[in-house]
Scaffold this active site. Structure first.
Site, mmCIF file in Angstrom:
data_model
loop_
_atom_site.group_PDB
_atom_site.id
_atom_site.type_symbol
_atom_site.label_atom_id
_atom_site.label_comp_id
_atom_site.label_asym_id
_atom_site.label_seq_id
_atom_site.Cartn_x
_atom_site.Cartn_y
_atom_site.Cartn_z
ATOM 1 N N HIS A 53 1.979 -0.196 -5.174
ATOM 2 C CA HIS A 53 1.827 -1.766 -4.981
ATOM 3 C C HIS A 53 1.207 -2.238 -3.684
ATOM 4 O O HIS A 53 1.414 -1.708 -2.721
ATOM 5 C CB HIS A 53 3.294 -2.456 -5.328
ATOM 6 C CG HIS A 53 4.266 -1.907 -4.485
ATOM 7 N ND1 HIS A 53 5.071 -0.657 -4.726
ATOM 8 C CD2 HIS A 53 5.076 -2.395 -3.696
ATOM 9 C CE1 HIS A 53 5.757 -0.574 -3.960
ATOM 10 N NE2 HIS A 53 5.884 -1.574 -3.155
ATOM 11 N N PHE A 101 0.862 -1.101 0.051
ATOM 12 C CA PHE A 101 -0.179 -0.205 -0.029
ATOM 13 C C PHE A 101 0.808 1.380 -0.036
ATOM 14 O O PHE A 101 0.591 2.061 0.759
ATOM 15 C CB PHE A 101 -1.165 0.012 1.145
ATOM 16 C CG PHE A 101 -2.117 -1.290 0.944
ATOM 17 C CD1 PHE A 101 -3.183 -0.747 0.523
ATOM 18 C CD2 PHE A 101 -1.520 -2.088 1.513
ATOM 19 C CE1 PHE A 101 -4.175 -1.797 0.281
ATOM 20 C CE2 PHE A 101 -2.591 -3.358 1.326
ATOM 21 C CZ PHE A 101 -4.029 -2.898 0.824
ATOM 22 N N HIS A 102 1.875 1.111 -0.799
ATOM 23 C CA HIS A 102 2.848 2.355 -1.206
ATOM 24 C C HIS A 102 3.360 2.409 -2.499
ATOM 25 O O HIS A 102 3.180 1.628 -3.095
ATOM 26 C CB HIS A 102 3.599 2.622 0.170
ATOM 27 C CG HIS A 102 4.863 1.362 -0.195
ATOM 28 N ND1 HIS A 102 4.451 0.351 0.674
ATOM 29 C CD2 HIS A 102 5.836 1.133 -0.698
ATOM 30 C CE1 HIS A 102 5.551 -0.578 0.558
ATOM 31 N NE2 HIS A 102 6.324 0.054 -0.450
ATOM 32 N N ALA A 103 3.827 3.665 -2.909
ATOM 33 C CA ALA A 103 4.773 3.509 -3.949
ATOM 34 C C ALA A 103 6.197 4.481 -3.816
ATOM 35 O O ALA A 103 6.118 4.786 -2.617
ATOM 36 C CB ALA A 103 4.077 4.484 -5.039
#
Length: 139
Positions: free
Chosen positions: A95, A48-50
Site C-alpha cells: 500500500h 510503500f510497504h506491506a
C-alpha cells in the site's frame, strides 16, 4: 478478507455528526494500535510497504488522500475523503498513500502492535512473498 471500503453508520442531528467505530463489529478485527498521520506534505507519498500478518483500517478524518493497493494480482486506487468511510487493508497487500490534502488527518486502526519484522519494505521482496504464498496455496 479482501480489501474493501467500509461505510460507517453516520448519526446526524442538529448538533453535528457522529461515527462509532467498534472492534469486531464495523472493524473486522480486535484493535491493538491506533495512530494518525497529519501535517503531511502533499507531494510526499507515504507507505510503500506491506505487512505479513497485520490488518489495518485507514480512515481519513479530515481532508483527503489517494491510496494504492496491490495484492500481487490486482492494483486498486481509492480516494479517501470522508470520516464516515474506512478502507480495510489486509495482510500481504502493498500500500501507498499519495496526494495528501494540506488538511489531511489519516487515522489508522491496526490489529497488532508495531513489529518491524512484520513489514515488507521492498517491492521486489513483496512480489517474492506473494509468489511463495501462492505456491503454498497450490501445493
Amino acid at each position: 478478507m479482501e480489501n474493501k471500503v467500509i461505510n460507517f453508520k453516520k448519526i446526524i442531528d442538529s448538533r453535528g455528526s457522529l461515527v462509532a467505530i467498534e472492534e469486531n463489529k464495523n472493524i473486522p478485527f480486535s484493535i491493538k494500535r491506533v495512530y494518525y498521520i497529519f501535517d503531511t506534505k502533499g507531494e510526499e507519498p507515504r507507505g510503500f510497504h506491506a505487512h505479513k500478518k497485520l490488518e489495518q483500517v485507514l480512515v481519513c478524518l479530515n481532508g483527503s488522500c489517494r491510496v494504492i493497493l496491490d495484492d500481487g494480482n490486482i492494483i486498486q486506487e481509492i480516494t479517501l475523503d470522508s470520516p464516515a468511510v474506512g478502507l480495510y487493508v489486509g495482510p500481504a497487500v502493498w500500500h501507498e498513500m499519495h496526494d495528501f490534502s494540506s488538511d489531511c488527518v489519516m487515522m489508522v486502526l491496526a490489529s497488532d502492535y508495531y513489529d518491524e519484522t512484520d513489514y515488507i519494505r521492498q517491492y521486489d521482496n513483496f512480489k517474492k512473498y506473494i509468489a511463495k504464498i501462492n505456491l503454498e496455496k497450490e501445493g
